[in-house]
Every structure is written in C-alpha cells, then in structure tokens.
Motif scaffolding. Structure first.
Motif, PDB file in Angstrom:
ATOM      1  N   UNK A 187      40.310  33.530  44.875  1.00  0.00           N
ATOM      2  CA  UNK A 187      41.693  33.377  44.423  1.00  0.00           C
ATOM      3  C   UNK A 187      42.158  34.648  43.717  1.00  0.00           C
ATOM      4  N   UNK A 188      41.352  35.160  42.809  1.00  0.00           N
ATOM      5  CA  UNK A 188      41.712  36.385  42.075  1.00  0.00           C
ATOM      6  C   UNK A 188      41.829  37.582  43.006  1.00  0.00           C
ATOM      7  N   UNK A 189      40.904  37.686  43.978  1.00  0.00           N
ATOM      8  CA  UNK A 189      40.972  38.798  44.935  1.00  0.00           C
ATOM      9  C   UNK A 189      42.235  38.693  45.777  1.00  0.00           C
ATOM     10  N   UNK A 190      42.604  37.488  46.172  1.00  0.00           N
ATOM     11  CA  UNK A 190      43.834  37.302  46.933  1.00  0.00           C
ATOM     12  C   UNK A 190      45.069  37.612  46.111  1.00  0.00           C
ATOM     13  N   UNK A 191      45.057  37.218  44.839  1.00  0.00           N
ATOM     14  CA  UNK A 191      46.172  37.521  43.943  1.00  0.00           C
ATOM     15  C   UNK A 191      46.306  39.021  43.721  1.00  0.00           C
ATOM     16  N   UNK A 192      45.169  39.709  43.606  1.00  0.00           N
ATOM     17  CA  UNK A 192      45.202  41.164  43.430  1.00  0.00           C
ATOM     18  C   UNK A 192      45.673  41.879  44.693  1.00  0.00           C
ATOM     19  N   UNK A 193      45.327  41.350  45.866  1.00  0.00           N
ATOM     20  CA  UNK A 193      45.666  42.003  47.128  1.00  0.00           C
ATOM     21  C   UNK A 193      47.061  41.641  47.631  1.00  0.00           C
ATOM     22  N   UNK A 194      47.645  40.577  47.111  1.00  0.00           N
ATOM     23  CA  UNK A 194      48.943  40.123  47.612  1.00  0.00           C
ATOM     24  C   UNK A 194      50.061  41.149  47.446  1.00  0.00           C
ATOM     25  N   UNK A 195      50.193  41.845  46.302  1.00  0.00           N
ATOM     26  CA  UNK A 195      51.261  42.852  46.198  1.00  0.00           C
ATOM     27  C   UNK A 195      51.138  43.976  47.228  1.00  0.00           C
ATOM     28  N   UNK A 196      49.905  44.388  47.536  1.00  0.00           N
ATOM     29  CA  UNK A 196      49.716  45.415  48.567  1.00  0.00           C
ATOM     30  C   UNK A 196      50.096  44.881  49.948  1.00  0.00           C
TER      31      UNK A 196
END
Length: 190
Positions: free
Chosen positions: A88-97
């Motif tokens: 979840x955290x990795x997806x949240x971090x990658x979502x803006x990119x």
C-alpha cells in the motif's frame, strides 16, 4: 551565583543557534498517528483527493467532507499485514509519478473526468516480476484498497447512518395499509 546561571544559559543558547543551520527542514514530517505506515501530510492530502474523486460531494457530503481518508489510513495501519502495508505504501509513493507519466500534470491540477479516468486506469494495472511490473502491481493494489475502504468508510460514517439512510437496529412496526409510494426515507434494518 546568578552570573554562572546567566553564562550557562548564554552558552546553551549560542550552541543551539550554531546547530540550527545544520538542521534539515526540507523533509516532510511523518505523521505519528499511523505508526506502521510512513505517511506524510502531502500523501494524506493526496489520499483525500483520491477518496473525494471516488465519492465526490453533491447534494450530500462527499468522502473528503467526512474525512474518509483518515479511516483508510487507520484500516491499513491496524488491519493489514506488514507485507500488505508495504504494498500500500509503495503504491501510494508511486502514484504521483504514475499520474505525472500518464497526464503530465499533478493529480490536484487535473479535472474531475481526468482524475476518474486515471483512477480507473490505475485500478486495472497488472503487475509481473519486473521492476515496472511490481510498481504497477503496487499502484493497482493501493488504488483498489483505497477504493474499497472509501466506500466502506463512507457508508459506515455517522452522517450516512443517521441523516441519509437512517439505520434502525430493530425494524419498525408493521402496517400493511401503507403504500410504498408514501414512504419517505428507506430504513436499513440490521
């Protein structure tokens, strides 16, 4: 004796002032309420914008008005396994990119239709064993989890349960002479 205290305080203050330039204030603070997640305030705001896109405000309050993004973070922090929290955290971090690659803008700068389309596209991403595939899988996991918890948190909110669809633990009395068209608000019985 007072002079010694004054000199000690002056030394402590000057030492503290000497350390201030070496402090790094550029990083965002991690919110302490979610101890298993490393969430910053900008990520929380992004999650709020995503939940508001999923359930926008109209005649009734939207997900952002009911602060559903806090519910999402509490559920992920308290109920997910550590592996799922990392996804979840990795997806949240990658979502803006992902948003920047797809649209060339930040999520906040997009129109409502563009936001909806990006969320739909992100939910359909499929991952594989490559680095880009893992990133896509994390983004998809994040968006689908956020969508599920947005709906759950919104429907379980006090506002929905008391004002929009009044919840009645015990069904009301039976009256067979009332027409269905005469009923005002639907009753949800548990």
């Amino acid at each position: 004796m007072n002079r010694r205290h004054a000199l000690r305080h002056i030394a402590l203050i000057s030492g503290g002032l000497a350390l201030i330039p070496s402090c790094d204030f550029s990083q965002e603070d991690i919110l302490a309420a979610y101890d298993n997640l490393k969430i910053t305030s900008s990520q929380k705001a992004l999650l709020g914008a995503i939940s508001d896109t999923i359930i926008p405000a109209g005649e009734i309050k939207g997900a952002l008005d009911l602060e559903v993004h806090d519910f999402i973070l509490v559920m992920v922090n308290d109920c997910f396994t550590s592996e799922n929290q990392e996804k979840f955290s990795a997806g949240l971090n990658a979502f803006p990119d992902f948003v920047q690659e797809q649209s060339g803008k930040k999520f906040d700068a997009l129109s409502t239709k563009e936001r909806e389309q990006l969320i739909l596209n992100a939910a359909k991403l499929e991952g594989d064993e490559t680095e880009a595939g893992k990133r896509n899988g994390n983004i998809s996991y994040f968006v689908n989890s956020a969508k599920r918890f947005t709906i759950q948190g919104y429907m379980a909110s006090e506002y929905i349960q008391t004002e929009v669809v009044p919840y009645s633990l015990i069904p009301g009395e039976y009256n067979g002479a009332v027409l269905i068209s005469d009923l005002q608000k639907p009753r949800v019985n548990g």
